[in-house]
Write a protein that holds these residues in place. Structure first.
Motif, short mmCIF file in Angstrom:
data_model
loop_
_atom_site.label_atom_id
_atom_site.label_comp_id
_atom_site.label_asym_id
_atom_site.label_seq_id
_atom_site.Cartn_x
_atom_site.Cartn_y
_atom_site.Cartn_z
N ARG A 188 4.63 13.73 26.00
CA ARG A 188 5.11 12.41 25.65
C ARG A 188 5.74 11.82 26.90
N VAL A 189 5.26 10.66 27.34
CA VAL A 189 5.72 10.11 28.62
C VAL A 189 6.12 8.66 28.45
N VAL A 190 6.90 8.21 29.42
CA VAL A 190 7.13 6.79 29.63
C VAL A 190 6.59 6.47 31.02
N ALA A 191 5.71 5.47 31.10
CA ALA A 191 5.15 5.05 32.38
C ALA A 191 5.48 3.58 32.61
N GLU A 192 5.73 3.24 33.85
CA GLU A 192 6.10 1.87 34.19
C GLU A 192 5.17 1.30 35.24
N VAL A 193 4.84 0.02 35.07
CA VAL A 193 4.05 -0.72 36.06
C VAL A 193 5.01 -1.45 36.98
N THR A 194 4.96 -1.14 38.28
CA THR A 194 5.83 -1.78 39.25
C THR A 194 5.06 -2.13 40.51
N ALA A 195 5.57 -3.12 41.24
CA ALA A 195 5.07 -3.42 42.58
C ALA A 195 6.09 -2.98 43.62
N ASP A 196 7.36 -3.32 43.40
CA ASP A 196 8.45 -2.91 44.28
C ASP A 196 9.53 -2.25 43.44
N GLN A 197 10.15 -1.22 43.99
CA GLN A 197 11.17 -0.48 43.23
C GLN A 197 12.46 -1.29 43.08
N PHE A 198 12.87 -1.95 44.15
CA PHE A 198 14.11 -2.71 44.14
C PHE A 198 13.81 -4.19 44.40
N PRO A 199 14.61 -5.12 43.86
CA PRO A 199 14.43 -6.54 44.17
C PRO A 199 14.54 -6.81 45.66
N ASP A 200 13.65 -7.65 46.18
CA ASP A 200 13.65 -7.97 47.60
C ASP A 200 13.66 -9.47 47.87
N GLY A 201 13.76 -10.26 46.79
CA GLY A 201 13.82 -11.71 46.97
C GLY A 201 12.48 -12.39 47.09
N GLU A 202 11.38 -11.60 47.13
CA GLU A 202 10.04 -12.17 47.24
C GLU A 202 9.41 -12.21 45.85
N PHE A 203 9.54 -13.33 45.18
CA PHE A 203 9.10 -13.40 43.78
C PHE A 203 7.60 -13.61 43.68
N GLU A 204 7.03 -13.04 42.61
CA GLU A 204 5.63 -13.22 42.26
C GLU A 204 5.53 -13.54 40.78
N VAL A 205 4.36 -14.02 40.35
CA VAL A 205 4.16 -14.47 38.97
C VAL A 205 3.42 -13.38 38.18
#
Length: 383
Positions: free
Chosen positions: A37-54
């Motif tokens: 049983r797992v929890v998986a996450e979709v991420t691009a960057d681990q921490f906020p960097d101020g470069e926003f995407e949609v």
């Protein structure tokens, strides 16, 4: 063999549209009798960097995961993000392992196109912007490109089949091919035939740069169509363009000098945010092509962060289940689930699927409003 090199929806839904190592993973886990049983996450960057995407592609991702015994939380379509998870999946790993390749493809490509389209949108906030880039991509994804552009708030798009899928009418008038088919010096015949052939609800926008000077062809269009001419379009090849702003201003001057101040000027051809900012005060609309359709996909990854209730992660990734928040000042915050979030923060991960059933509706207009409001909130595209 198929007629076109297109992976069909059946292969995507069944998980055949996957990387081979997921098939090997399934075989190995089944052989070993393991299915954690797992929890998986979709991420691009681990921490906020101020470069926003949609965030886009959610509708297709939901269709892919629907019917599988998983719980899914996700940001809403049109939400902006700059770190931490945009989607979270909880369930037995073998229930969704083979879907990872298609899931990331749905989210990555659409989010990239939507982000580029939003960059164009905020560069000319008061001027109509249309997506003209479907010709630069495989036709099987044209509807994805156009939907992503609409999420970002563009005013329309050119692809007919995409319009049928999205329930929107495509826009567009004439290409250079039409003028060339009538022959050099016969532009007036082409303009006149177009006016007589197309339905009345199609704007009379004459393309005015095929053979001669832009101002010369614009005045020829005015002489030919008179009051029926709505606008002119300049699509001058970059190698012959010179100072495009000056050309547009010259055309405007000559139109106004002859009493045609009601004729609009649209421009297209290799335009991006910088060109839109430079031209937005001297033209009445833009066609943006490759900048949107050729956008780099967002580099999403799907990572397991919890196994059988215990934090887990590969090197370089953050273990444990996370929450993400937007604060009133536009801040994007990431924290562990179960720990206090910002006092004025709104949680961005909300239920998408529960026990395999879709629990969210998709409203394209609402996604567009969300993107616009969130862009203002976080200062997206501020110069």
């Amino acid at each position: 063999m198929t007629e076109f090199d297109i992976v069909g929806s059946e292969a995507i839904r069944e998980g055949v549209a996957t990387d081979a190592y997921f098939q090997r993973t399934e075989d190995t886990l089944r052989y070993a009798g393991k299915n954690p049983r797992v929890v998986a996450e979709v991420t691009a960057d681990q921490f906020p960097d101020g470069e926003f995407e949609v965030f886009a592609g959610v509708k297709d991702a939901a269709a892919l995961l629907e019917g599988h015994d998983v719980d899914v939380d996700a940001m809403h379509e049109g939400q902006l993000f700059d770190g931490g998870p945009v989607m979270r999946i909880e369930g037995d790993y073998l229930e969704f392992a083979r879907l990872e390749t298609s899931l990331l493809g749905f989210l990555s490509h659409a989010s990239g196109c939507a982000t580029a389209a939003l960059e164009a949108r905020v560069a000319a906030p008061e001027t109509p912007v249309y997506s003209f880039g479907a010709r630069h991509v495989h036709p099987s994804i044209a509807a994805m490109v156009e939907r992503s552009a609409l999420v970002a708030g563009v005013d329309g798009f050119s692809h007919v089949a995409a319009g049928e899928i999205l329930g929107k009418e495509a826009v567009g008038t004439m290409p250079h091919a039409l003028l060339i088919a009538f022959g050099r010096g016969n532009q007036a015949d082409a303009f006149r035939a177009f006016d007589e052939a197309v339905p009345e609800d199609v704007p009379r926008i004459a393309l005015c740069d095929t053979y001669g000077d832009e101002t010369e062809e614009v005045l020829r269009a005015v002489e030919t169509l008179g009051d029926r001419l709505d606008s002119v379009r300049l699509d001058t090849t970059s190698s012959r363009r010179g100072n495009f702003r000056h050309i547009a201003r010259e055309v405007r001057w000559e139109l106004d000098a002859r009493g045609h101040d009601d004729v609009g000027i649209f421009v297209s051809g290799g335009l991006g945010p910088a060109e839109l900012r430079n031209l937005r005060d001297v033209v009445d609309g833009f066609g943006v092509g490759g900048y949107i359709s050729n956008a780099n996909p967002v580099d999403f990854a799907l990572d397991i962060v919890e196994v059988n209730g215990e934090p887990a992660a590969k090197r370089g990734k953050l273990s444990g289940v996370k929450e993400v928040y937007r604060t009133a000042d536009g801040g994007h915050h990431v924290g562990l689930r179960g720990t206090p979030g910002p006092t004025d923060g709104d949680s961005l991960l909300e239920p998408l699927i529960r026990d395999g059933e879709l629990v969210r509706e998709f409203d394209l207009d609402a996604a567009t409003r969300r993107a616009r409001e969130d862009a203002e909130r976080v200062g997206f595209g501020d110069e």
